[in-house]
Design a protein around this motif. Structure first.
Motif, PDB file in Angstrom:
ATOM      1  N   PRO A 125      -5.298  -7.688   0.729  1.00 34.04           N
ATOM      2  CA  PRO A 125      -4.375  -6.657   0.242  1.00 34.04           C
ATOM      3  C   PRO A 125      -2.957  -7.164   0.013  1.00 34.04           C
ATOM      4  CG  PRO A 125      -4.655  -6.444   2.586  1.00 34.04           C
ATOM      5  CD  PRO A 125      -5.500  -7.612   2.174  1.00 34.04           C
ATOM      6  N   GLU A 126      -2.691  -8.404   0.394  1.00 35.89           N
ATOM      7  CA  GLU A 126      -1.313  -8.852   0.434  1.00 35.89           C
ATOM      8  C   GLU A 126      -0.534  -8.645  -0.877  1.00 35.89           C
ATOM      9  OE1 GLU A 126       0.190  -9.328   3.051  1.00 35.89           O
ATOM     10  OE2 GLU A 126       2.089 -10.083   2.277  1.00 35.89           O
ATOM     11  N   PRO A 127      -1.102  -9.015  -2.036  1.00 37.84           N
ATOM     12  CA  PRO A 127      -0.312  -8.824  -3.274  1.00 37.84           C
ATOM     13  C   PRO A 127       0.086  -7.366  -3.490  1.00 37.84           C
ATOM     14  CG  PRO A 127      -2.309 -10.102  -3.712  1.00 37.84           C
ATOM     15  CD  PRO A 127      -2.388  -9.664  -2.299  1.00 37.84           C
ATOM     16  N   ILE A 128      -0.861  -6.455  -3.253  1.00 34.43           N
ATOM     17  CA  ILE A 128      -0.559  -5.037  -3.473  1.00 34.43           C
ATOM     18  C   ILE A 128       0.413  -4.536  -2.410  1.00 34.43           C
ATOM     19  CG2 ILE A 128      -1.569  -2.734  -3.670  1.00 34.43           C
ATOM     20  CD1 ILE A 128      -2.288  -4.688  -5.903  1.00 34.43           C
ATOM     21  N   LEU A 129       0.248  -5.014  -1.180  1.00 35.05           N
ATOM     22  CA  LEU A 129       1.182  -4.598  -0.130  1.00 35.05           C
ATOM     23  C   LEU A 129       2.596  -5.023  -0.484  1.00 35.05           C
ATOM     24  CD1 LEU A 129      -0.768  -5.281   3.175  1.00 35.05           C
ATOM     25  CD2 LEU A 129      -0.027  -3.093   2.278  1.00 35.05           C
ATOM     26  N   LYS A 130       2.721  -6.204  -1.067  1.00 39.00           N
ATOM     27  CA  LYS A 130       4.053  -6.675  -1.474  1.00 39.00           C
ATOM     28  C   LYS A 130       4.657  -5.725  -2.490  1.00 39.00           C
ATOM     29  CE  LYS A 130       4.764 -11.401  -0.341  1.00 39.00           C
ATOM     30  NZ  LYS A 130       3.474 -12.126  -0.230  1.00 39.00           N
ATOM     31  N   LEU A 131       3.817  -5.316  -3.480  1.00 42.45           N
ATOM     32  CA  LEU A 131       4.305  -4.367  -4.487  1.00 42.45           C
ATOM     33  C   LEU A 131       4.668  -3.038  -3.840  1.00 42.45           C
ATOM     34  CD1 LEU A 131       1.895  -4.833  -7.535  1.00 42.45           C
ATOM     35  CD2 LEU A 131       4.269  -5.543  -7.323  1.00 42.45           C
ATOM     36  N   ALA A 132       3.849  -2.608  -2.871  1.00 41.53           N
ATOM     37  CA  ALA A 132       4.111  -1.325  -2.215  1.00 41.53           C
ATOM     38  C   ALA A 132       5.412  -1.394  -1.420  1.00 41.53           C
ATOM     39  CB  ALA A 132       2.941  -0.962  -1.310  1.00 41.53           C
ATOM     40  N   ILE A 133       5.639  -2.541  -0.802  1.00 45.76           N
ATOM     41  CA  ILE A 133       6.883  -2.690  -0.035  1.00 45.76           C
ATOM     42  C   ILE A 133       8.080  -2.707  -0.987  1.00 45.76           C
ATOM     43  CG2 ILE A 133       8.170  -4.334   1.389  1.00 45.76           C
ATOM     44  CD1 ILE A 133       5.428  -4.966   2.718  1.00 45.76           C
ATOM     45  N   ALA A 134       7.872  -3.353  -2.148  1.00 45.33           N
ATOM     46  CA  ALA A 134       8.930  -3.327  -3.154  1.00 45.33           C
ATOM     47  C   ALA A 134       9.184  -1.891  -3.611  1.00 45.33           C
ATOM     48  CB  ALA A 134       8.534  -4.203  -4.338  1.00 45.33           C
ATOM     49  N   ALA A 135       8.091  -1.114  -3.761  1.00 45.10           N
ATOM     50  CA  ALA A 135       8.237   0.281  -4.193  1.00 45.10           C
ATOM     51  C   ALA A 135       9.110   1.044  -3.205  1.00 45.10           C
ATOM     52  CB  ALA A 135       6.867   0.931  -4.318  1.00 45.10           C
ATOM     53  N   ALA A 136       8.891   0.795  -1.918  1.00 42.67           N
ATOM     54  CA  ALA A 136       9.677   1.500  -0.905  1.00 42.67           C
ATOM     55  C   ALA A 136      11.139   1.102  -0.957  1.00 42.67           C
ATOM     56  CB  ALA A 136       9.102   1.221   0.475  1.00 42.67           C
ATOM     57  N   SER A 137      11.395  -0.111  -1.462  1.00 41.32           N
ATOM     58  CA  SER A 137      12.793  -0.561  -1.510  1.00 41.32           C
ATOM     59  C   SER A 137      13.585   0.202  -2.563  1.00 41.32           C
ATOM     60  CB  SER A 137      12.856  -2.056  -1.789  1.00 41.32           C
ATOM     61  OG  SER A 137      12.431  -2.301  -3.110  1.00 41.32           O
ATOM     62  N   SER A 138      12.905   1.047  -3.374  1.00 42.34           N
ATOM     63  CA  SER A 138      13.635   1.864  -4.347  1.00 42.34           C
ATOM     64  C   SER A 138      14.414   2.970  -3.668  1.00 42.34           C
ATOM     65  CB  SER A 138      12.661   2.494  -5.337  1.00 42.34           C
ATOM     66  OG  SER A 138      11.816   1.519  -5.877  1.00 42.34           O
ATOM     67  N   PHE A 139      14.188   3.177  -2.383  1.00 38.57           N
ATOM     68  CA  PHE A 139      14.847   4.269  -1.674  1.00 38.57           C
ATOM     69  C   PHE A 139      15.798   3.726  -0.615  1.00 38.57           C
ATOM     70  CE2 PHE A 139      10.900   5.827  -3.314  1.00 38.57           C
ATOM     71  CZ  PHE A 139      11.272   7.023  -3.899  1.00 38.57           C
ATOM     72  N   VAL A 140      16.776   4.541  -0.309  1.00 42.17           N
ATOM     73  CA  VAL A 140      17.735   4.150   0.718  1.00 42.17           C
ATOM     74  C   VAL A 140      17.384   4.926   1.991  1.00 42.17           C
ATOM     75  CG1 VAL A 140      20.153   4.022   1.321  1.00 42.17           C
ATOM     76  CG2 VAL A 140      19.454   3.882  -1.076  1.00 42.17           C
ATOM     77  N   PHE A 141      17.255   4.224   3.097  1.00 38.74           N
ATOM     78  CA  PHE A 141      16.916   4.924   4.342  1.00 38.74           C
ATOM     79  C   PHE A 141      18.059   4.828   5.348  1.00 38.74           C
ATOM     80  CE2 PHE A 141      12.883   3.809   2.439  1.00 38.74           C
ATOM     81  CZ  PHE A 141      12.265   5.039   2.421  1.00 38.74           C
ATOM     82  N   ASN A 175      -2.518 -16.939   8.148  1.00 42.39           N
ATOM     83  CA  ASN A 175      -1.663 -15.766   7.970  1.00 42.39           C
ATOM     84  C   ASN A 175      -2.307 -14.827   6.969  1.00 42.39           C
ATOM     85  OD1 ASN A 175       0.472 -14.203   8.438  1.00 42.39           O
ATOM     86  ND2 ASN A 175       2.012 -15.678   7.751  1.00 42.39           N
ATOM     87  N   TRP A 176      -3.075 -13.879   7.477  1.00 40.20           N
ATOM     88  CA  TRP A 176      -3.976 -13.113   6.612  1.00 40.20           C
ATOM     89  C   TRP A 176      -3.212 -12.058   5.806  1.00 40.20           C
ATOM     90  CZ3 TRP A 176      -7.799  -8.930   8.739  1.00 40.20           C
ATOM     91  CH2 TRP A 176      -8.597  -8.478   7.684  1.00 40.20           C
ATOM     92  N   ILE A 177      -2.606 -11.089   6.494  1.00 38.21           N
ATOM     93  CA  ILE A 177      -1.852 -10.044   5.786  1.00 38.21           C
ATOM     94  C   ILE A 177      -0.433 -10.040   6.359  1.00 38.21           C
ATOM     95  CG2 ILE A 177      -1.914  -7.669   4.949  1.00 38.21           C
ATOM     96  CD1 ILE A 177      -4.722  -7.426   6.018  1.00 38.21           C
ATOM     97  N   PRO A 178       0.427 -10.922   5.891  1.00 40.95           N
ATOM     98  CA  PRO A 178       1.760 -11.041   6.500  1.00 40.95           C
ATOM     99  C   PRO A 178       2.539  -9.725   6.504  1.00 40.95           C
ATOM    100  CG  PRO A 178       1.418 -12.723   4.813  1.00 40.95           C
ATOM    101  CD  PRO A 178       0.226 -11.838   4.774  1.00 40.95           C
ATOM    102  N   SER A 179       2.306  -8.865   5.515  1.00 41.49           N
ATOM    103  CA  SER A 179       3.084  -7.628   5.425  1.00 41.49           C
ATOM    104  C   SER A 179       2.895  -6.721   6.625  1.00 41.49           C
ATOM    105  CB  SER A 179       2.706  -6.869   4.168  1.00 41.49           C
ATOM    106  OG  SER A 179       3.001  -7.631   3.036  1.00 41.49           O
TER     107      SER A 179
END
Lengths: 493, 484
Positions: free
Chosen positions: B468-484, A69-73
């Motif tokens: 990129p996964e750790p940063i993508l997680k943070l970026a996804i968290a960043a997006a959760s600051s908004f209501v869509f 599972n490389w980039i799950p996001s």
């Protein structure tokens, strides 16, 4: 089937490891760099042979699968696997890479960079043939472009910079259509997935409009690589300007990627799109056959002639692919891929051998070389005959299967395509006649030396395989049969 | 007494900037690198202070420290770190105002951090001004250079005008809704819309004025004329900081206002003049013009200036998507762009330091004379171009995915077509370095801080492309600051 050892990863990343090792070597140690590259390419080939040995050809399912599972996001996974259409391609790639590395031993300019880029290129090529996740596939597909740009641009012929950037931009232009198609497929699938295995199952349920759209976009990307007429204009420049080894790789492996991509992706996943576009594709294939052959006939430059003959030969593949209902036609296409890789790879190799000695590729400049270079003439003629489809060689088998398989679907197109065989015979024989027969100009060519042992060693595996497949095609056919039969069922959905 | 914990990073950095200023004063301006190293240390400490500050707010929601703010603050700190790291050569040649140089960068960074956290119009505006005013000074920092003085003046005039336009738009919003808090604005506008069925021309004018004001800051076409001259004239590290830090700050403001408060008006359902399609057109022109004009440039800073205009266009594609995926995509995009662009500018600074030339043609043969630097430059350029497996590729992929999901497939096709143009001029730099046979006389070894910046940028571009996964997680968290 699971395999205890991640052999596909080893296949893909052994060249990358080789690249790192080469980069760590001192740039003055030229011999060490050359041999180190050859050793890594050889190890890679051994790995592909192990895959061949342990491959179970009785089933169509993916084998030697590796999943991480490389980039799950973004739902991208590191998913590898091979089936009956990727195993022959892997073998072809690893063999031709080794041959190309050994034939490159005569490179003297910026040796370290050359082999480093070459090994990176090999990593990308092998990756394309084993990746089963769209994201990963696209990454490998693009990764090879950068080393290819350098390899043509630094070590190529006089117009190398133009050829390199043209190849680079043309292929990237194609890739963007693939990227859009991938995204559309991803968001249409439910649940969203980038796995090719999943999409082969679910994509045929997409609406007809989406399938046609995605098929067209994928087709542009792959057709540029094949190349299908009229997307072929990068090919003569790139093939002619590239150094010998890279011409071998371009013709032997890169052109195969387009066809491989079609079979793996658009043909298997988007049957509605395929049915919609099949006839135009067959016609494009026919135009490619005839056009490529006619243009080859008009060439004065030997390398250009071989380059254009590729356009013609790949046309057969397109006609075969358009006849998606016939296992024979698809098998013929696969045979043509392997056989063209071997034959045209060898032709470029031999043209390079001649050019190294004569410093010209102009057909008219030669004549009667058979007197001076009997061995070279023999080998060259052998591949010339294979290229024009002489029975007993692989080219005959593949073309015959293509014609037989697709005749039922497209009698008129196949009837016209057979004309291509005659044209091929005409330009090949004329070329052989002009170069090797006739008056020998001893003042001009008296100093030519015979093909050396290293070059013979490089070309002999290609010769042996060409004849072997021509005489006894059964092992290769058996290797692919289960996969292709399954594929034909998939395409009929 | 208000608990100021959420504000701690900003307060600390502000005080630290004063310390840097004083250090230069008390060291009797002998050491060129003392204020520089102090600033780097201060930025790292501020980064650590950011860790606990999650989901806190101050003064009734005027200042929030949500994941989006924290993510962008990391980017600002990173950009400032790399800009200062590549400034040591420049600072070494300064005879005056060395400490002030670093202090101004830090002040500007504080402004950006405020901006990212602002959920109220006045705070947002003050943050924006605190960001840009130090930058006017920095652009004109090499006083003896005509180009730099011109850059500073041009930047200040355009900046002032755009601020005025922005302020005009904000004041109309205040007039319509009676509040400056973004959350309340959303509610009041909805009530207004429900009562009257439409928002009228005043709202459209406000929307356009805000968009134009922020588009100036981001240098979107046709509000970009100032950027090439300013980028070319400013000292190179300042240019780098402008093209990343200030751009990211403007982007944060756009996201806060448009995605945060006006999300309902992204599509024509509720607004006669929806901002989604307007911004889509802006993004499209920006990508086309930025990329096409970049081809013609012979000066590498100018080329990178136009490339950064085009990059802003790609980022806008993500804003247009106005979705969860879109915001996380642009966050990741800016993050990866920071490494690649700061790295590329750092190399330009190092080369210009040594050779005095900023011409692309003078890079000829660079791969032979300085193979490591050339290799890094190639990696940064390829990441900007979006070639896998570098971080820039994933960023583009992610942004385009968001746009396809939002139904903007045409914009993605256009963006990709323009990126083929971009490949051409990016490849031109690589062609010069690698393909040209001319010998290059300069073997360049970067100084320690510049080397640190390059190592950081190089690792960032490669690592966040492959893992990129750790940063993508943070970026996804960043997006959760908004209501869509």
């Amino acid at each position: 089937m699971t395999y205890s050892f991640p052999i596909l990863s080893f296949i893909v990343f052994t060249p990358l490891l080789g690249m790192i090792v080469v980069m760590l070597l001192n740039r003055e140690r030229v011999t060490a760099i050359r041999w180190m590259s050859a050793v890594f390419a050889f190890i890679t080939m051994i790995f592909t042979l192990i895959v061949l040995k342990d491959y179970d050809s009785s089933t169509a399912s993916m084998q030697f699968m590796e999943s991480f599972n490389w980039i799950p996001s973004i739902n991208a996974s590191y998913l590898l696997g091979v089936d009956g259409i990727s195993v022959p391609m892997l073998l072809l790639t690893s063999l031709l890479s080794l041959v190309a590395i050994v034939i490159s031993f005569n490179i003297t300019n910026r040796v370290k960079e050359y082999f480093a880029f070459f090994l990176l290129l090999e990593c990308g090529m092998l990756g394309v043939f084993v990746a089963l996740d769209f994201f990963l596939f696209y990454v490998f597909w693009e990764v090879m472009l950068v080393p290819m740009y350098f390899l043509i641009g630094i070590w190529g012929g006089p117009r190398r910079e133009y050829a390199a950037i043209k190849f680079f931009l043309y292929t990237l232009f194609g890739s963007i259509f693939m990227l859009v198609a991938i995204l559309v497929m991803y968001f249409t699938s439910d649940p969203h997935t980038l796995s090719m295995i999943e999409l082969i199952k679910t994509a045929p349920t997409f609406s007809r409009g989406v399938q046609i759209f995605a098929f067209a976009f994928f087709f542009i990307a792959f057709a540029i690589k094949v190349p299908v007429w009229p997307f072929h204009t990068w090919l003569p420049d790139a093939h002619v300007e590239a150094p010998t080894a890279i011409s071998i790789i371009l013709a032997g492996v890169l052109l195969k990627m387009g066809t491989y991509g079609m079979l793996r992706v658009s043909w298997a996943m988007l049957p509605q799109g395929l049915h919609y576009f099949a006839v135009p594709i067959a016609i494009l294939g026919l135009i490619g056959i005839i056009y490529g052959a006619l243009v080859s006939m008009a060439q004065k430059d030997l390398k250009k002639l071989v380059a254009y003959s590729s356009v013609s030969h790949m046309g057969y593949c397109m006609v075969a692919l358009a006849a998606y209902g016939s296992v024979t036609a698809i098998a013929g296409c696969m045979f043509q891929l392997v056989s063209h890789g071997l034959i045209t790879g060898a032709m470029f190799l031999l043209v390079g051998v001649l050019y190294d000695r004569a410093h010209t590729r102009e057909i008219a400049a030669f004549g009667g070389l058979a007197n001076k270079l009997p061995v070279f003439t023999g080998i060259f003629t052998l591949f010339g005959m294979a290229s024009l489809g002489l029975p007993g060689m692989s080219g005959f088998i593949s073309e015959f299967m293509v014609f037989v398989g697709s005749f039922k679907a497209y009698p008129i197109i196949v009837g016209l395509a057979v004309l291509g065989v005659v044209l091929t015979a005409a330009y090949i024989l004329r070329m052989i006649q002009k170069i090797f027969l006739g008056e020998f100009d001893i003042a001009k060519w008296g100093g030519l030396t015979e093909i050396n042992l290293r070059e013979i060693l490089c070309v002999s595996p290609l010769a042996i395989l060409t004849i072997f497949i021509g005489v006894y095609p059964k092992p290769l056919a058996d290797l692919m049969r289960a996969t292709l039969e399954n594929l034909v069922v998939l395409m009929a959905r | 007494m208000v608990n100021l914990t959420p504000l701690l990073p900003e307060l600390f950095l502000f005080c630290w900037a004063l310390v840097v200023l004083a250090s230069d004063l008390f060291s009797k301006r002998r050491s060129a690198s003392l204020p520089g190293y102090l600033s780097l240390a201060g930025l790292v400490i501020t980064g650590f202070l950011l860790i606990p500050a999650h989901d806190a707010y101050l003064w009734g929601g005027m200042f929030v420290s949500d994941p989006f703010a924290v993510f962008f603050k990391i980017i600002f700190l990173g950009a400032a770190f790399m800009a200062i790291g590549s400034s040591f050569g420049l600072a070494g040649r300064m005879t005056h105002h060395r400490g002030e140089y670093f202090t101004l960068i830090l002040f500007s960074t504080v402004g950006m951090m405020f901006l990212a956290s602002a959920k109220e119009l006045i705070t947002l505006y003050v943050g924006l001004e605190l960001t840009t005013i130090p930058l006017y000074v920095l652009a004109a920092y090499t006083k003896s250079s005509r180009a730099s003085t011109e850059a500073g003046l041009k930047y200040m005039i355009i900046g002032a005008v755009s601020s005025a336009v922005l302020l005009y738009g904000l004041s109309i919003i205040y007039g319509l809704t009676g509040t400056t808090f973004l959350q309340q604005i959303t509610i009041n506008l909805s009530i207004y819309w429900l009562s009257y069925g439409e928002l009228g021309p005043a709202f459209s004018i406000a929307l356009m004025a805000i968009l134009a004001g922020l588009a100036f800051k981001l240098a979107l076409v046709p509000f970009h004329m100032w950027a090439p001259d300013v980028y070319e004239g400013s000292p190179t590290p300042v240019t780098a900081f402008l093209s990343v830090g200030s751009k990211a700050a403007g982007l944060a403001a756009i996201v806060r206002i448009f995605v945060g408060a006006f999300i309902a008006f992204a599509t024509p359902v509720m607004a006669p003049r929806d901002w989604g399609s307007t911004l889509a057109v802006l993004a499209a022109i920006t990508m086309i013009v930025g990329n096409i004009v970049a081809i013609r440039q012979t000066n590498i800073k100018r080329m990178l200036a136009y490339s950064s205009i085009a990059q802003a266009g790609y980022i806008m594609v993500g804003v247009v998507a106005a979705s969860n995926l879109g915001v996380s995509a642009i966050s990741f995009y800016v993050f990866s762009y920071m490494f690649a662009n700061m790295g590329a500018f750092a190399i330009v600074a190092i080369i210009a330091e040594r050779t005095g030339s900023e011409q692309i043609a003078d890079l000829a043969g660079f791969s032979k004379s300085s193979p490591v630097l050339a290799g890094l430059m190639a990696i940064f350029i390829l990441s900007l171009a979006g070639i896998p497996p570098l971080a820039g590729f994933l960023a583009k992929y992610y942004v385009f995915a968001a746009a396809v999901q939002a139904g903007y497939t045409w914009l993605v096709v256009l963006a990709l077509l323009t990126s083929v143009i971009a490949y051409y001029y990016y490849a031109n730099v690589i062609r010069m370095m690698y393909l040209s046979a001319d010998p290059n006389p300069h073997h360049i070894v970067p100084s320690f801080p510049a080397g640190l910046v390059l190592a950081l940028a190089g690792i960032g571009v490669i690592l966040f492309g492959l893992m990129p996964e750790p940063i993508l997680k943070l970026a996804i968290a960043a997006a959760s600051s908004f209501v869509f």
